[in-house]
Design an enzyme around this catalytic site. Sequence first.
Site, short mmCIF file in Angstrom:
data_model
loop_
_atom_site.label_atom_id
_atom_site.label_comp_id
_atom_site.label_asym_id
_atom_site.label_seq_id
_atom_site.Cartn_x
_atom_site.Cartn_y
_atom_site.Cartn_z
N VAL A 1 55.60 22.06 62.41
CA VAL A 1 54.61 21.37 63.24
C VAL A 1 55.14 21.11 64.64
O VAL A 1 54.46 21.33 65.64
CB VAL A 1 54.16 20.05 62.57
CG1 VAL A 1 53.22 19.27 63.49
CG2 VAL A 1 53.47 20.34 61.24
N LYS B 1 52.43 11.62 57.04
CA LYS B 1 51.54 10.95 56.07
C LYS B 1 52.32 10.08 55.10
O LYS B 1 51.84 9.02 54.69
CB LYS B 1 50.72 11.99 55.30
CG LYS B 1 51.56 13.04 54.59
CD LYS B 1 50.70 14.12 53.99
CE LYS B 1 51.57 15.26 53.44
NZ LYS B 1 52.18 16.07 54.51
N LYS C 1 47.60 10.84 51.54
CA LYS C 1 46.53 11.03 52.52
C LYS C 1 45.35 10.09 52.24
O LYS C 1 44.73 9.57 53.19
CB LYS C 1 46.07 12.49 52.50
CG LYS C 1 47.13 13.45 53.02
CD LYS C 1 46.73 14.89 52.81
CE LYS C 1 47.80 15.84 53.34
NZ LYS C 1 47.53 17.26 53.03
#
Length: 433
Positions: A20, A111, A211
Amino acid sequence: MISGTSQRPVRLGLLGCGTVGGGVVKLLTDNAKYLGMRVGAPLEIARVLVRDEKKERVPELDRALVTTDPELVLGDDTIDVIVETMGGLDPAREWVERAIENKKSVVTANKALLAAHGPDLVERAHAAGVDLAFEGSVGGGIPIIRTLREAFASDWVQSLTGIVNGTCNYVLTRMNDAGLSFDEAVKEAQNKGYAEADPELDVGGHDAAHKLVVLAMLAFGARIDSKNVPTEGIRAIEPIDHRLAKRFGYVIKHLAVGRDAGEQIELRVHPALIAQSTPLANVSGVLNAIALEGAALGPCMLSGRGAGDMPTAVSVVADVLDVARALRSGVPGLMTRGIQMQVRKVVPIEELRSRYFLRFNVENKPGVLARIALALGDAGVTVEQMVQEEAPSGVHVVMTTHQAIEKELRKALNAIAAQSFVVRPTQVIRVVG
């Protein structure tokens, strides 16, 4: 220098430059002119903290900015925004807290960190007058956090139902479409890069539970311990379940479900049967989707790529833009001040009222079906549909039920399991919708 922007850039300190983080660097580099115009000032990567300086990174990364010393990022007073994409709880929590204490806004895609410490971090950001932005933590490139925080600001979310783990969705899709076993589908997902070498966090349901806790913060204003979210994975699902679900007009998906139940909220993660005609049933492969029900708006669904470098990076950089604009406008912290939470109890799974798919593998002899029906009836469970077919050993008796209380259903199933005619443990899958 970017035309139309102020001279002082917004300086970014990146914690992590893996999948990411690399995507974030690429977007910030490739779209630098456009992003600077959107902010009114250049966005400048000041430092990038990594664990291994020698590891190969995206070509857009200036290697002179790379360091393994956290002090060169966290201790640099000229850095305006900390962007955390390293993941995990430690040392991410300590470093995010330190950044907030130093009155730096934070953008994170973590998360697990938010599920464990999100409310505390939000409160710290409130107190410091800075933003904590986390669009990339749920749904990859799907703008679900922004939708809940902004688009639903004038409404109240009554329920959400989401496919939020791409690995689970891919595995179940391949089992349904190609008749693969669970192990075969997982192996294929690993070969394609859709599953980790150890896939348990995903297929065990834990990633989806993290999540869901983050979504509940915004959808229901809830402070929730993720340990209190009933969580089931997909290991027990077999190809026959997909085939029989289809016969009843359903598809099996791994869902994160949340509902506002007044004093309490209902949160749960598990495989579920959903009608083939519903939009979620047609979300296949590694795609994610989240269906919301607003008190005033009614139904709304967002769908898209839920993982990967660029989808998640798009969300992270969008947060960077929002935070940078707030800094340039002299109003940092507005985004986070809109998040209000309180402790809310999660409805115990035993109290759930649901419909169920039941697959009994039993001996093929007279009286068995009657004894199953009697045990269910004594628990107040009524049958909606039923089919019977031969099994390698005995027969499969498969049924869907009308709504029943879970603890009563479990009593009936325990009574049935004690009978000598049972060949294998009963498969139980909840029906949603």
